[in-house]
Design a protein around this motif. Sequence first.
Motif, PDB file in Angstrom:
ATOM      1  N   SER A   1      15.173 -35.871  71.596  1.00 30.59           N
ATOM      2  CA  SER A   1      16.146 -36.540  72.707  1.00 30.59           C
ATOM      3  C   SER A   1      15.597 -37.430  73.401  1.00 30.59           C
ATOM      4  O   SER A   1      14.560 -37.010  74.363  1.00 30.59           O
TER       5      SER A   1
ATOM      6  N   THR B   1      22.749 -33.637  71.279  1.00 25.97           N
ATOM      7  CA  THR B   1      22.250 -34.144  70.130  1.00 25.97           C
ATOM      8  C   THR B   1      20.634 -34.332  70.257  1.00 25.97           C
ATOM      9  O   THR B   1      20.176 -34.360  71.250  1.00 25.97           O
TER      10      THR B   1
ATOM     11  N   TRP C   1      12.135 -35.025  65.512  1.00 24.88           N
ATOM     12  CA  TRP C   1      13.239 -34.697  66.014  1.00 24.88           C
ATOM     13  C   TRP C   1      13.083 -34.960  67.646  1.00 24.88           C
ATOM     14  O   TRP C   1      12.029 -34.261  68.127  1.00 24.88           O
TER      15      TRP C   1
ATOM     16  N   ASN D   1      23.337 -37.900  73.899  1.00 28.04           N
ATOM     17  CA  ASN D   1      21.988 -37.150  74.234  1.00 28.04           C
ATOM     18  C   ASN D   1      22.093 -35.742  74.782  1.00 28.04           C
ATOM     19  O   ASN D   1      20.828 -35.092  74.384  1.00 28.04           O
TER      20      ASN D   1
ATOM     21  N   ARG E   1      22.994 -38.368  58.494  1.00 29.31           N
ATOM     22  CA  ARG E   1      22.366 -39.458  58.451  1.00 29.31           C
ATOM     23  C   ARG E   1      23.312 -40.669  58.819  1.00 29.31           C
ATOM     24  O   ARG E   1      24.073 -41.121  57.978  1.00 29.31           O
TER      25      ARG E   1
ATOM     26  N   PHE F   1      20.675 -37.246  62.684  1.00 30.47           N
ATOM     27  CA  PHE F   1      21.189 -36.820  64.086  1.00 30.47           C
ATOM     28  C   PHE F   1      21.383 -35.107  63.688  1.00 30.47           C
ATOM     29  O   PHE F   1      21.869 -34.919  62.593  1.00 30.47           O
TER      30      PHE F   1
ATOM     31  N   GLN G   1      23.458 -31.412  60.360  1.00 26.85           N
ATOM     32  CA  GLN G   1      22.780 -32.639  60.526  1.00 26.85           C
ATOM     33  C   GLN G   1      23.656 -33.894  59.792  1.00 26.85           C
ATOM     34  O   GLN G   1      24.311 -33.506  58.764  1.00 26.85           O
TER      35      GLN G   1
ATOM     36  N   VAL H   1      28.142 -38.045  67.718  1.00 24.94           N
ATOM     37  CA  VAL H   1      27.893 -39.154  67.219  1.00 24.94           C
ATOM     38  C   VAL H   1      28.945 -40.008  66.691  1.00 24.94           C
ATOM     39  O   VAL H   1      29.746 -39.700  65.802  1.00 24.94           O
TER      40      VAL H   1
ATOM     41  N   THR I   1      19.235 -43.269  61.009  1.00 29.16           N
ATOM     42  CA  THR I   1      18.824 -42.433  61.921  1.00 29.16           C
ATOM     43  C   THR I   1      19.541 -40.946  61.442  1.00 29.16           C
ATOM     44  O   THR I   1      20.615 -40.898  61.022  1.00 29.16           O
TER      45      THR I   1
ATOM     46  N   HIS J   1      17.665 -36.546  67.540  1.00 25.83           N
ATOM     47  CA  HIS J   1      17.680 -37.240  66.416  1.00 25.83           C
ATOM     48  C   HIS J   1      16.204 -37.774  66.101  1.00 25.83           C
ATOM     49  O   HIS J   1      15.524 -37.485  66.587  1.00 25.83           O
ATOM     50  N   SER J   2      16.153 -38.373  64.819  1.00 30.21           N
ATOM     51  CA  SER J   2      14.813 -38.666  64.073  1.00 30.21           C
ATOM     52  C   SER J   2      15.267 -40.111  63.347  1.00 30.21           C
ATOM     53  O   SER J   2      15.956 -40.361  62.679  1.00 30.21           O
TER      54      SER J   2
ATOM     55  N   TRP K   1      26.058 -42.140  70.806  1.00 28.87           N
ATOM     56  CA  TRP K   1      25.909 -40.933  70.749  1.00 28.87           C
ATOM     57  C   TRP K   1      25.648 -39.941  72.152  1.00 28.87           C
ATOM     58  O   TRP K   1      25.064 -40.786  73.172  1.00 28.87           O
TER      59      TRP K   1
END
Length: 369
Positions: A191, A338, A189, A335, A322, A220, A320, A122, A218, A340-341, A333
């Motif tokens: 992808s 990783t 979470w 994918n 933020r 990650f 993780q 990221v 976000t 993410h949320s 990033w």
Amino acid sequence: MAPSVAEITSTTTEVTVDPIQAAKAKIQDTSKVEEKPVDKGPAYPFYFPYFDVNEKFPPTELFEHSDPGLRADPKKPHLLTPNVTTRNISPYLGTEVTGVQLTELTKEGLDELALYVAERKVVIFRDQNFKDIGPDAQIEFAKHFGPIQRHPTSGNVKGYPEFHVVYRDAAHDRFREYAGANRANHTSWHSDVSYEKQPPGTTFFFILDQPENGGGDTLFLSRVEAYKRLSPEFQKRLEGLRAVHSAVYQAEFSRKRNGPVRREPIETEHPLVRVHPVTGEKALYVNQGFTKSIVGFKDEESEYLLKFLFDHLSKGADFQIRARYEPGTVVVWDNRVTAHSATPDYASNFRRHAVRLTPQAEVPVEAKA
């Protein structure tokens, strides 16, 4: 003869008060009345989400993909020039970068960007003009990294289905519904579109409007580090397994809201552990959003193993980060390595507006034990 004081007092004149003027005077007394801010709408209305239930896309076709990072100079002289400042957020993923404009990178610089994002997972670029260069230039930029995925259900931009629009304000709160309105928390979470035959690689996300009081960042995580934390024997057991990634729930959710389903949902098998084509790193390729079962396992076995892996990913706060947004931020990033949320931790009366461009990459390659 001048009138006496008594005569002045006894001969008063009746004054009629205009009620309209009195009301205006009261409104103008700012010490007693708070003025509510006026919502002028999105700062970039062109990117307001567009939903057309009649819009249809053909099934995705397989294509040859060569990752731009394979062509990159490992020293990255066109990207990380002497004027560039970097700051790692975590040893495992996440770097903030200032001093470079993405839109001014040469083709060599874009190749180096793909490599850098693969390595750091990221990368957060500050003070970017990317949001202002126009949709055609934005799409052309992203196409350097692969054909852009057209989302089957999300809001896009009229005439530009390559854009995946993320939007929430007081009247639009689709994320909470999709994540589960009755949940105690809304961490989800995933992808992006991992159900595609060729899921995304290098991915771009640029912010247009954000909550004034903070929030809306976000989360990650590194699925490479998550894989490394497992014991060698457990790693061997996972390698060679395949999992089903499904678009069915996403399509059903859209249909229930009378939203579009531009392409019929698919279910695709991918390796449980995949290898990145540039770095050679192995990563757990499962996510709670779209991974539904493990091929060849009975239901209870599949549920048990996936629950362990989902818990392992979500509880790994030490791998993780933020990602914090501010005006002019572009987050890039990978994918493939990783998950993410979103973090909808801001009041619903604030607006959060962003756009994603999602180039697709190779068919996931299976790790060999």
